[in-house]
Design a protein around this motif. Sequence first.
Motif, PDB file in Angstrom:
ATOM      1  N   GLN A 143      56.459  42.579  33.012  1.00 34.51           N
ATOM      2  CA  GLN A 143      55.548  41.496  33.397  1.00 34.51           C
ATOM      3  C   GLN A 143      55.729  40.276  32.492  1.00 34.51           C
ATOM      4  O   GLN A 143      55.759  39.145  32.965  1.00 34.51           O
ATOM      5  CB  GLN A 143      54.097  41.991  33.373  1.00 34.51           C
ATOM      6  N   ARG A 144      55.903  40.540  31.195  1.00 36.66           N
ATOM      7  CA  ARG A 144      56.129  39.424  30.255  1.00 36.66           C
ATOM      8  C   ARG A 144      57.412  38.681  30.598  1.00 36.66           C
ATOM      9  O   ARG A 144      57.464  37.453  30.556  1.00 36.66           O
ATOM     10  CB  ARG A 144      56.191  39.942  28.809  1.00 36.66           C
ATOM     11  N   ALA A 145      58.464  39.420  30.934  1.00 30.63           N
ATOM     12  CA  ALA A 145      59.744  38.786  31.280  1.00 30.63           C
ATOM     13  C   ALA A 145      59.598  37.968  32.567  1.00 30.63           C
ATOM     14  O   ALA A 145      60.103  36.845  32.661  1.00 30.63           O
ATOM     15  CB  ALA A 145      60.842  39.839  31.428  1.00 30.63           C
ATOM     16  N   LEU A 146      58.888  38.517  33.559  1.00 25.79           N
ATOM     17  CA  LEU A 146      58.643  37.772  34.810  1.00 25.79           C
ATOM     18  C   LEU A 146      57.921  36.460  34.498  1.00 25.79           C
ATOM     19  O   LEU A 146      58.315  35.387  34.961  1.00 25.79           O
ATOM     20  CB  LEU A 146      57.810  38.611  35.777  1.00 25.79           C
ATOM     21  N   ASN A 147      56.873  36.560  33.659  1.00 18.07           N
ATOM     22  CA  ASN A 147      56.082  35.368  33.320  1.00 18.07           C
ATOM     23  C   ASN A 147      56.928  34.335  32.577  1.00 18.07           C
ATOM     24  O   ASN A 147      56.801  33.136  32.812  1.00 18.07           O
ATOM     25  CB  ASN A 147      54.867  35.748  32.452  1.00 18.07           C
ATOM     26  N   SER A 148      57.811  34.811  31.682  1.00 19.19           N
ATOM     27  CA  SER A 148      58.634  33.889  30.881  1.00 19.19           C
ATOM     28  C   SER A 148      59.473  32.972  31.751  1.00 19.19           C
ATOM     29  O   SER A 148      59.751  31.839  31.379  1.00 19.19           O
ATOM     30  CB  SER A 148      59.598  34.660  29.979  1.00 19.19           C
ATOM     31  N   PHE A 149      59.923  33.494  32.904  1.00 22.42           N
ATOM     32  CA  PHE A 149      60.829  32.709  33.749  1.00 22.42           C
ATOM     33  C   PHE A 149      60.176  32.286  35.067  1.00 22.42           C
ATOM     34  O   PHE A 149      60.840  31.767  35.959  1.00 22.42           O
ATOM     35  CB  PHE A 149      62.119  33.502  34.007  1.00 22.42           C
ATOM     36  N   GLY A 150      58.866  32.519  35.173  1.00 26.91           N
ATOM     37  CA  GLY A 150      58.155  32.133  36.396  1.00 26.91           C
ATOM     38  C   GLY A 150      58.685  32.845  37.627  1.00 26.91           C
ATOM     39  O   GLY A 150      58.759  32.271  38.716  1.00 26.91           O
TER      40      GLY A 150
ATOM     41  N   ILE B  95      67.397  43.492  30.546  1.00 31.22           N
ATOM     42  CA  ILE B  95      67.217  44.921  30.873  1.00 31.22           C
ATOM     43  C   ILE B  95      65.933  45.108  31.677  1.00 31.22           C
ATOM     44  O   ILE B  95      65.917  45.775  32.724  1.00 31.22           O
ATOM     45  CB  ILE B  95      67.158  45.785  29.584  1.00 31.22           C
ATOM     46  N   ASP B  96      64.842  44.506  31.206  1.00 33.26           N
ATOM     47  CA  ASP B  96      63.544  44.701  31.863  1.00 33.26           C
ATOM     48  C   ASP B  96      63.555  44.128  33.277  1.00 33.26           C
ATOM     49  O   ASP B  96      63.013  44.729  34.209  1.00 33.26           O
ATOM     50  CB  ASP B  96      62.428  44.085  31.018  1.00 33.26           C
ATOM     51  N   LEU B  97      64.179  42.965  33.466  1.00 33.27           N
ATOM     52  CA  LEU B  97      64.223  42.355  34.803  1.00 33.27           C
ATOM     53  C   LEU B  97      65.159  43.128  35.735  1.00 33.27           C
ATOM     54  O   LEU B  97      64.857  43.307  36.921  1.00 33.27           O
ATOM     55  CB  LEU B  97      64.643  40.885  34.704  1.00 33.27           C
ATOM     56  N   LEU B  98      66.289  43.605  35.208  1.00 31.68           N
ATOM     57  CA  LEU B  98      67.188  44.418  36.045  1.00 31.68           C
ATOM     58  C   LEU B  98      66.497  45.690  36.527  1.00 31.68           C
ATOM     59  O   LEU B  98      66.810  46.205  37.594  1.00 31.68           O
ATOM     60  CB  LEU B  98      68.454  44.797  35.260  1.00 31.68           C
ATOM     61  N   SER B  99      65.534  46.172  35.741  1.00 36.98           N
ATOM     62  CA  SER B  99      64.878  47.445  36.099  1.00 36.98           C
ATOM     63  C   SER B  99      64.089  47.347  37.396  1.00 36.98           C
ATOM     64  O   SER B  99      63.737  48.368  37.989  1.00 36.98           O
ATOM     65  CB  SER B  99      63.956  47.910  34.961  1.00 36.98           C
TER      66      SER B  99
END
Length: 336
Positions: free
Chosen positions: A169-176, A253-257
């Motif tokens: 969720q943090r990675a999603l938020n970082s890149f909108g 890694i987190d976004l690829l997951s």
Amino acid sequence: MPNSHHSATLIIGPSWVGDMVMAQSLFKVLKQQSPERAIDVLAPAWSLPLLERMPEVRNAICQPVGHGKLALGVRYQLAKSLRKTAYQQALVLPNSLKSALIPFWANIPQRRGYVGELRYFLLNQARKLDKNELTRTVDRFVALALPENAPLPEPLPIPALQISPAAVQRALNSFGLQQDKPILALCPGAEYGPAKCWPPEHFAKVAQHQLEQGWQIWLFGSEKDRATAETINQLTGGSCQNLCGKTSLAQAIDLLSIAHSVISNDSGLMHVAAALNRPLVALYGSSDPGFTPPLSENAHILSLDLDCSPCFKRQCPLGHLACLSDILPQDVSRLI
């Protein structure tokens, strides 16, 4: 194994993303042998996000010396500081002389690895590598956990990275970024060179096809891959998210997951996608899928197996790159 519940093993980790992913199979075998065993990995700083996502690893110890540098004094100081951990065993995965110095200086009683560069005296359990017997990199790693010439476990445990939903969720938020549409992840680069890279026009055709099906396209890679990814993005009218060079390895890694499908050259990110058990199409040109295949039931390997491949060259020596350019976009789209 005497005192196995007290024993700690130090792994001298490899220098490449893909190899570090494959090393998790070794960690899993060590844990199967002795669940109480503590596994610490001495590894380059970039690899810490991978090791943090491997539950088998107790500590990742940052290798303070860059790849290729000798820096004997720095290595000696680190080795001295490791003596207090009283490791029973060190497994040395790289073949270099310098990678065997730290376990030797740390006074670790059992030091095992393959005979590499002149390092007989540093390893007291040096093994000759039979490349015909142990054909894959992962087999070579796992064999170091076993008695010499013992058969490999069947089935071999495969890498499986553990992901925290909060980190995603943090990675999603970082890149909108949103998860409102299915995600196709494209990994168009490869550290080793252009002879491992499927043409950007082909990636773009597959991307276009998925865009028309209502998917979204995320492009992953390092700063070096940004221009290639930009080409793909331009060919799709700017409809992709070019994340190359923007994410940390942890974020990638987190976004690829959460990708619904991944298309990748033979690269570190391909091994990451396999270890996340994502549906994966892995494209092989100059390299050999028999040597470093994605370790996943969820992967399709595409390789044309031409007479001239695998050549293991950075650039196509024949100038045509047919091993990759002749893999057609529709052949890939069919597997998504």
